[in-house]
Enzyme design. Structure first.
Site, PDB file in Angstrom:
ATOM      1  CB  SER A 163      -7.756   4.387  14.049  1.00 63.14           C
ATOM      2  OG  SER A 163      -6.943   5.127  14.919  1.00 63.14           O
TER       3      SER A 163
ATOM      4  CE1 TYR B 280      -6.843   8.028  10.225  1.00 63.76           C
ATOM      5  CE2 TYR B 280      -6.522   7.907  12.605  1.00 63.76           C
ATOM      6  CZ  TYR B 280      -6.468   7.315  11.355  1.00 63.76           C
ATOM      7  OH  TYR B 280      -6.044   6.005  11.233  1.00 63.76           O
TER       8      TYR B 280
HETATM    9  N1  LIG Z   1      -0.113   2.942  10.854  1.00 62.23           N
HETATM   10  C1  LIG Z   1      -0.831   3.039  11.987  1.00 62.23           C
HETATM   11  O1  LIG Z   1      -0.281   3.185  13.085  1.00 62.23           O
HETATM   12  C2  LIG Z   1      -2.326   2.948  11.947  1.00 62.23           C
HETATM   13  C3  LIG Z   1      -3.023   3.014  13.165  1.00 62.23           C
HETATM   14  C4  LIG Z   1      -4.416   2.944  13.157  1.00 62.23           C
HETATM   15  C5  LIG Z   1      -5.085   2.765  11.950  1.00 62.23           C
HETATM   16  N2  LIG Z   1      -4.384   2.713  10.776  1.00 62.23           N
HETATM   17  C6  LIG Z   1      -5.146   2.543   9.540  1.00 62.23           C
HETATM   18  O2  LIG Z   1      -4.576   1.493   8.782  1.00 62.23           O
HETATM   19  C7  LIG Z   1      -4.674   1.773   7.385  1.00 62.23           C
HETATM   20  C8  LIG Z   1      -3.303   1.707   6.746  1.00 62.23           C
HETATM   21  O3  LIG Z   1      -2.457   2.656   7.385  1.00 62.23           O
HETATM   22  P1  LIG Z   1      -0.951   2.879   6.909  1.00 62.23           P
HETATM   23  O4  LIG Z   1      -0.177   3.302   8.090  1.00 62.23           O
HETATM   24  O5  LIG Z   1      -0.492   1.723   6.094  1.00 62.23           O
HETATM   25  O6  LIG Z   1      -1.146   4.180   5.991  1.00 62.23           O
HETATM   26  P2  LIG Z   1      -0.562   4.547   4.553  1.00 62.23           P
HETATM   27  O7  LIG Z   1      -0.823   5.990   4.358  1.00 62.23           O
HETATM   28  O8  LIG Z   1       0.818   4.057   4.410  1.00 62.23           O
HETATM   29  O9  LIG Z   1      -1.510   3.697   3.583  1.00 62.23           O
HETATM   30  C9  LIG Z   1      -2.748   4.157   3.116  1.00 62.23           C
HETATM   31  C10 LIG Z   1      -2.754   4.015   1.589  1.00 62.23           C
HETATM   32  O10 LIG Z   1      -4.035   4.453   1.114  1.00 62.23           O
HETATM   33  C11 LIG Z   1      -3.824   5.150  -0.093  1.00 62.23           C
HETATM   34  N3  LIG Z   1      -4.933   6.071  -0.325  1.00 62.23           N
HETATM   35  C12 LIG Z   1      -5.184   7.250   0.310  1.00 62.23           C
HETATM   36  N4  LIG Z   1      -6.273   7.820  -0.210  1.00 62.23           N
HETATM   37  C13 LIG Z   1      -6.738   6.980  -1.187  1.00 62.23           C
HETATM   38  C14 LIG Z   1      -7.828   7.036  -2.092  1.00 62.23           C
HETATM   39  N5  LIG Z   1      -8.657   8.085  -2.112  1.00 62.23           N
HETATM   40  N6  LIG Z   1      -8.001   6.015  -2.951  1.00 62.23           N
HETATM   41  C15 LIG Z   1      -7.142   4.963  -2.958  1.00 62.23           C
HETATM   42  N7  LIG Z   1      -6.089   4.858  -2.133  1.00 62.23           N
HETATM   43  C16 LIG Z   1      -5.890   5.864  -1.253  1.00 62.23           C
HETATM   44  C17 LIG Z   1      -2.507   5.888   0.107  1.00 62.23           C
HETATM   45  O11 LIG Z   1      -1.905   6.253  -1.143  1.00 62.23           O
HETATM   46  C18 LIG Z   1      -1.697   4.873   0.882  1.00 62.23           C
HETATM   47  O12 LIG Z   1      -0.894   4.085   0.029  1.00 62.23           O
HETATM   48  C19 LIG Z   1      -5.345   3.140   7.285  1.00 62.23           C
HETATM   49  O13 LIG Z   1      -6.726   2.954   7.096  1.00 62.23           O
HETATM   50  C20 LIG Z   1      -5.081   3.760   8.642  1.00 62.23           C
HETATM   51  O14 LIG Z   1      -6.046   4.725   8.977  1.00 62.23           O
HETATM   52  C21 LIG Z   1      -3.028   2.803  10.752  1.00 62.23           C
END
Ligand SMILES: NC(=O)c1ccc[n+]([C@@H]2O[C@H](COP(=O)([O-])OP(=O)(O)OC[C@H]3O[C@@H](n4cnc5c(N)ncnc54)[C@H](O)[C@@H]3O)[C@@H](O)[C@H]2O)c1
Length: 324
Positions: free
Chosen positions: A132, A157
């Site tokens: 991130s 985070y």
């Molecule tokens: N959306 C953004 O702007 C953004 C920015 C920087 C980084 N990220 C990273 O990208 C990735 C995806 O983000 P997103 O926005 O799609 O988030 P999201 O919350 O929609 O997706 C994450 C998924 O992981 C699952 N999850 C959580 N804990 C879990 C566990 N213990 N075991 C199995 N599954 C688990 C959740 O149920 C969810 O479906 C993440 O790693 C996030 O940190 C996202």
């Protein structure tokens, strides 16, 4: 027959916002996607179910309800399957909640990620995982580039993502596991998470309800359209060679800044409605500004995110009005 059809990839966090889009891309390209998720019951739980129903209609998709915090279950998964590629997106997301729930953020984002690395020790399939922009924390040299230090996280985070990167280096260096960490910059688009500003703004403005802005909307963000994230990951994955024990880090962002108040105005224009704004002071976990330097990404894949905020918000609006 599509030559990719026999290629099985593991996608963690498949029911999530970005995971779902990514699965669609790899399924279209003919890969077999084995998606895992613990379907955590958060604000976006109903979206997770809908995304999963969409994916389960495809022949080359399988789903296993797996929690990456459970080392034994993750290890068993790798004993039952061989993967060509691992896309690791499962995580506890969101900055503000992470102080209160630090134990679970660390357990999921650090321990859970380690369980994936550890289970992959035998296969050594290439891993691409979601880090991130928050790892840049208190850096004030904008745009952020990959060689800047990530030793000043502003939230649990951010610290959890930085820790996962450090562990990735260890596995790459000492065990020859090819790992690429991707620092995503504020991703938005159709099916986005309900706790994210873009979704909250769409919903509140459409319903004539108040939206909360921190520091009068002057915080600066590099908003990145989800389709550009997916394209970048796909291109990176098709050139990451399995044999090399290389550790890589890339920013994936649009490479431009917009004020949050500008985002509000773009959404107002897209919906043809005015926002009702309530102002609050920002919390310590919030960064003042983010912006990606994407030179290294471009050099690697000859592609960089190109969707403008206006274009991306119009696509998100079309989805929001029919599904959101
Ligand atoms: N959306 C953004 O702007 C953004 C920015 C920087 C980084 N990220 C990273 O990208 C990735 C995806 O983000 P997103 O926005 O799609 O988030 P999201 O919350 O929609 O997706 C994450 C998924 O992981 C699952 N999850 C959580 N804990 C879990 C566990 N213990 N075991 C199995 N599954 C688990 C959740 O149920 C969810 O479906 C993440 O790693 C996030 O940190 C996202």
């Amino acid at each position: 027959m599509n030559p990719n059809f026999s290629k099985k990839i593991l996608l963690t966090g498949v029911a999530g916002f970005i995971g779902h889009h990514l699965a669609i891309k790899y399924l279209k390209e003919g890969y077999h996607v084995l998606g895992i998720d613990n379907l955590r019951n958060d604000d976006s739980h109903d979206f997770k179910s809908q995304r999963l129903i969409d994916l389960q209609s495809k022949d080359n998709f399988t789903f296993e309800h797996i929690d990456i915090r459970d080392k034994e279950v993750v290890s068993d998964l790798f004993q039952r399957h061989t993967f060509e590629l691992i896309l690791h997106l499962a995580a506890r997301t969101g900055v503000r909640e992470s102080s209160e729930q630090y134990a679970d953020y660390l357990n999921t984002n650090v321990n859970g990620t380690c369980h994936i690395f550890d289970a992959n020790l035998k296969q050594k399939a290439p891993i691409i995982f979601a880090s991130s922009s928050s790892v840049y924390g208190d850096n004030h040299t904008i745009p952020f580039s990959e060689d800047q230090k990530i030793a000043s996280p502003l939230s649990v985070y951010a610290a959890s993502k930085a820790s996962a990167e450090l562990l990735a280096y260890h596995y790459a260096k000492n065990f020859g596991m090819p790992i690429t960490a991707l620092r995503f910059f504020t991703v938005y688009g159709p099916w986005c998470r309900k706790d994210m500003a873009v979704y909250k703004f769409f919903k509140a403005i459409q319903e004539g309800k108040e939206i909360t802005l921190f520091d009068e909307g002057q915080l600066l963000r590099d908003f990145t359209y989800v389709g550009d994230i997916v394209e970048s990951i796909f291109l990176l994955s098709t050139i990451t060679p399995k044999e090399t024990s290389r550790f890589g880090v890339y920013n994936i962002g649009k490479g431009e800044q917009a004020k949050v108040i500008d985002l509000v105005h773009i959404i107002e224009a897209a919906l043809g409605k005015k926002a009702i704004i309530v102002n609050k002071q920002k919390v310590g976990e919030d960064m003042d500004a983010t912006q990606a330097n994407v030179d290294q990404l471009f050099e690697k894949i000859q592609f960089k995110p190109a969707t403008t905020l206006n274009e991306g918000i119009l696509k998100t609006r079309d989805w929001f009005l029919s599904n959101g």
